[in-house]
Scaffold this motif. Sequence first.
Motif, PDB file in Angstrom:
ATOM      1  N   UNK A 115       0.994  -1.111  -0.185  1.00 10.52           N
ATOM      2  CA  UNK A 115       0.059   0.053  -0.042  1.00 10.52           C
ATOM      3  C   UNK A 115       0.638   1.193  -0.185  1.00 10.52           C
ATOM      4  N   UNK A 116       1.951   1.154   0.510  1.00 12.26           N
ATOM      5  CA  UNK A 116       2.787   2.635   0.641  1.00 12.26           C
ATOM      6  C   UNK A 116       3.965   2.538  -0.408  1.00 12.26           C
ATOM      7  N   UNK A 117       3.787   1.552  -1.235  1.00 12.33           N
ATOM      8  CA  UNK A 117       5.148   1.464  -2.086  1.00 12.33           C
ATOM      9  C   UNK A 117       6.546   1.280  -1.539  1.00 12.33           C
ATOM     10  N   UNK A 118       6.628   0.621  -0.396  1.00 11.18           N
ATOM     11  CA  UNK A 118       7.915   0.352   0.128  1.00 11.18           C
ATOM     12  C   UNK A 118       8.368  -1.143  -0.189  1.00 11.18           C
ATOM     13  N   UNK A 119       7.404  -2.047  -1.004  1.00 14.65           N
ATOM     14  CA  UNK A 119       7.987  -3.210  -1.647  1.00 14.65           C
ATOM     15  C   UNK A 119       7.523  -2.985  -3.168  1.00 14.65           C
ATOM     16  N   UNK A 120       8.221  -3.085  -3.976  1.00 17.03           N
ATOM     17  CA  UNK A 120       7.863  -3.035  -5.671  1.00 17.03           C
ATOM     18  C   UNK A 120       8.438  -3.975  -6.499  1.00 17.03           C
ATOM     19  N   UNK A 121       7.500  -4.365  -7.266  1.00 10.28           N
ATOM     20  CA  UNK A 121       8.344  -5.336  -8.396  1.00 10.28           C
ATOM     21  C   UNK A 121       7.663  -4.888  -9.746  1.00 10.28           C
ATOM     22  N   UNK A 122       8.637  -5.069 -10.782  1.00  5.69           N
ATOM     23  CA  UNK A 122       8.348  -4.671 -11.978  1.00  5.69           C
ATOM     24  C   UNK A 122       8.292  -5.974 -12.858  1.00  5.69           C
ATOM     25  N   UNK A 182      12.663  -6.053 -11.883  1.00  6.40           N
ATOM     26  CA  UNK A 182      13.110  -5.622 -10.747  1.00  6.40           C
ATOM     27  C   UNK A 182      12.320  -5.819  -9.565  1.00  6.40           C
ATOM     28  N   UNK A 183      12.837  -6.331  -8.393  1.00  7.54           N
ATOM     29  CA  UNK A 183      11.971  -6.264  -7.274  1.00  7.54           C
ATOM     30  C   UNK A 183      12.877  -5.839  -6.106  1.00  7.54           C
ATOM     31  N   UNK A 184      12.229  -4.916  -5.276  1.00 12.65           N
ATOM     32  CA  UNK A 184      13.117  -4.428  -4.052  1.00 12.65           C
ATOM     33  C   UNK A 184      11.991  -4.009  -2.909  1.00 12.65           C
ATOM     34  N   UNK A 185      12.661  -3.703  -1.738  1.00 16.44           N
ATOM     35  CA  UNK A 185      12.136  -3.626  -0.531  1.00 16.44           C
ATOM     36  C   UNK A 185      12.866  -2.427   0.195  1.00 16.44           C
ATOM     37  N   UNK A 186      12.130  -1.309   0.991  1.00 16.25           N
ATOM     38  CA  UNK A 186      12.911  -0.470   1.575  1.00 16.25           C
ATOM     39  C   UNK A 186      13.625  -1.186   2.677  1.00 16.25           C
ATOM     40  N   UNK A 187      14.827  -0.629   3.195  1.00 15.26           N
ATOM     41  CA  UNK A 187      15.534  -1.409   4.207  1.00 15.26           C
ATOM     42  C   UNK A 187      14.757  -1.735   5.620  1.00 15.26           C
ATOM     43  N   UNK A 188      13.756  -0.817   5.688  1.00 21.22           N
ATOM     44  CA  UNK A 188      13.034  -1.073   7.077  1.00 21.22           C
ATOM     45  C   UNK A 188      12.002  -2.188   7.020  1.00 21.22           C
ATOM     46  N   UNK A 244       8.956 -10.955   4.112  1.00 26.34           N
ATOM     47  CA  UNK A 244       8.216 -11.798   3.041  1.00 26.34           C
ATOM     48  C   UNK A 244       7.583 -10.882   2.043  1.00 26.34           C
ATOM     49  N   UNK A 245       7.738  -9.325   1.986  1.00 20.08           N
ATOM     50  CA  UNK A 245       7.216  -8.709   1.073  1.00 20.08           C
ATOM     51  C   UNK A 245       7.810  -8.833  -0.338  1.00 20.08           C
ATOM     52  N   UNK A 246       8.950  -9.139  -0.550  1.00 19.65           N
ATOM     53  CA  UNK A 246       9.614  -9.205  -1.743  1.00 19.65           C
ATOM     54  C   UNK A 246       9.230 -10.771  -2.168  1.00 19.65           C
ATOM     55  N   UNK A 247       9.167 -11.597  -1.520  1.00 21.89           N
ATOM     56  CA  UNK A 247       8.634 -13.061  -1.778  1.00 21.89           C
ATOM     57  C   UNK A 247       7.329 -12.946  -2.430  1.00 21.89           C
ATOM     58  N   UNK A 248       6.422 -12.100  -1.699  1.00 22.72           N
ATOM     59  CA  UNK A 248       5.124 -12.015  -2.210  1.00 22.72           C
ATOM     60  C   UNK A 248       5.038 -11.364  -3.455  1.00 22.72           C
ATOM     61  N   UNK A 249       6.044 -10.408  -3.795  1.00 20.82           N
ATOM     62  CA  UNK A 249       5.840  -9.636  -5.355  1.00 20.82           C
ATOM     63  C   UNK A 249       6.541 -10.773  -6.308  1.00 20.82           C
ATOM     64  N   UNK A 250       7.540 -11.558  -5.794  1.00 21.40           N
ATOM     65  CA  UNK A 250       7.952 -12.615  -6.888  1.00 21.40           C
ATOM     66  C   UNK A 250       6.760 -13.682  -7.040  1.00 21.40           C
ATOM     67  N   UNK A 251       6.294 -13.905  -6.148  1.00 18.57           N
ATOM     68  CA  UNK A 251       5.195 -15.046  -6.341  1.00 18.57           C
ATOM     69  C   UNK A 251       4.074 -14.485  -7.104  1.00 18.57           C
ATOM     70  N   UNK A 252       3.705 -13.257  -7.192  1.00 22.88           N
ATOM     71  CA  UNK A 252       2.562 -12.814  -7.933  1.00 22.88           C
ATOM     72  C   UNK A 252       2.827 -12.931  -9.290  1.00 22.88           C
ATOM     73  N   UNK A 253       4.015 -12.892  -9.926  1.00 16.77           N
ATOM     74  CA  UNK A 253       4.447 -13.004 -11.166  1.00 16.77           C
ATOM     75  C   UNK A 253       4.778 -14.493 -11.602  1.00 16.77           C
TER      76      UNK A 253
END
Length: 195
Positions: free
Chosen positions: A61-68, A125-131, A136-145
């Motif tokens: 929701x706040x774009x602190x984890x993103x995948x293209x 690309x996929x990335x998550x803010x350090x904090x 598991x946010x990056x994993x969720x974004x990878x799994x979506x694709x």
Amino acid sequence: MESLPPDRQREAALTLAEAFTNDPLLEILAPDLARRAKLGPQMMSVLVAYGVRFGQVWSNDDASAVAIWLHPESGPMTMPRMLRVGMWRAPFMLGLTGMGRMSKAMSATEDFHKQVEGPHWYLMTVGTRTAMQGRGLGSQLVDMGTSRADDAGVPCYLETGTDSNIAFYQKRGFEIIGQADCYGHTLTGMVRQPR
């Protein structure tokens, strides 16, 4: 996770810039950390714009984890399309040396991508803010694709520049299809067959 809202593109670019600050793929373009910190958001904004226009950008929701992701209907990633979303600014952002380094990095991985024949999903690309890392946010974004690729019966492809990323992707079914040295970094192409 949802499609990136149009008003969150800047936040998405900043997230990816932060996530890739010390990643070889961005280090190759700008070895100097101060220059990389300035360049990162500019380069990532082009990738986000490309994904929004021609592919799929997912985020929390706040774009602190993103995948293209580029899906099979996206068509090939071409220079005219890249120019249309802002890559025309690259010579001004990177300078002559940076453009040469970018060209060498792209050439190093081009043959890997060509090994993936037919329709496929490409994780740009996929990335998550350090904090926010480690949740598991990056994993969720990878799994979506990957889940959509599985549903369509097509493979997924990506490139990475770190051993920790290789391990992350191998746990998700990706296999190495090629590696190349580029300015002292090992760039790796990986593919995941549909399940």
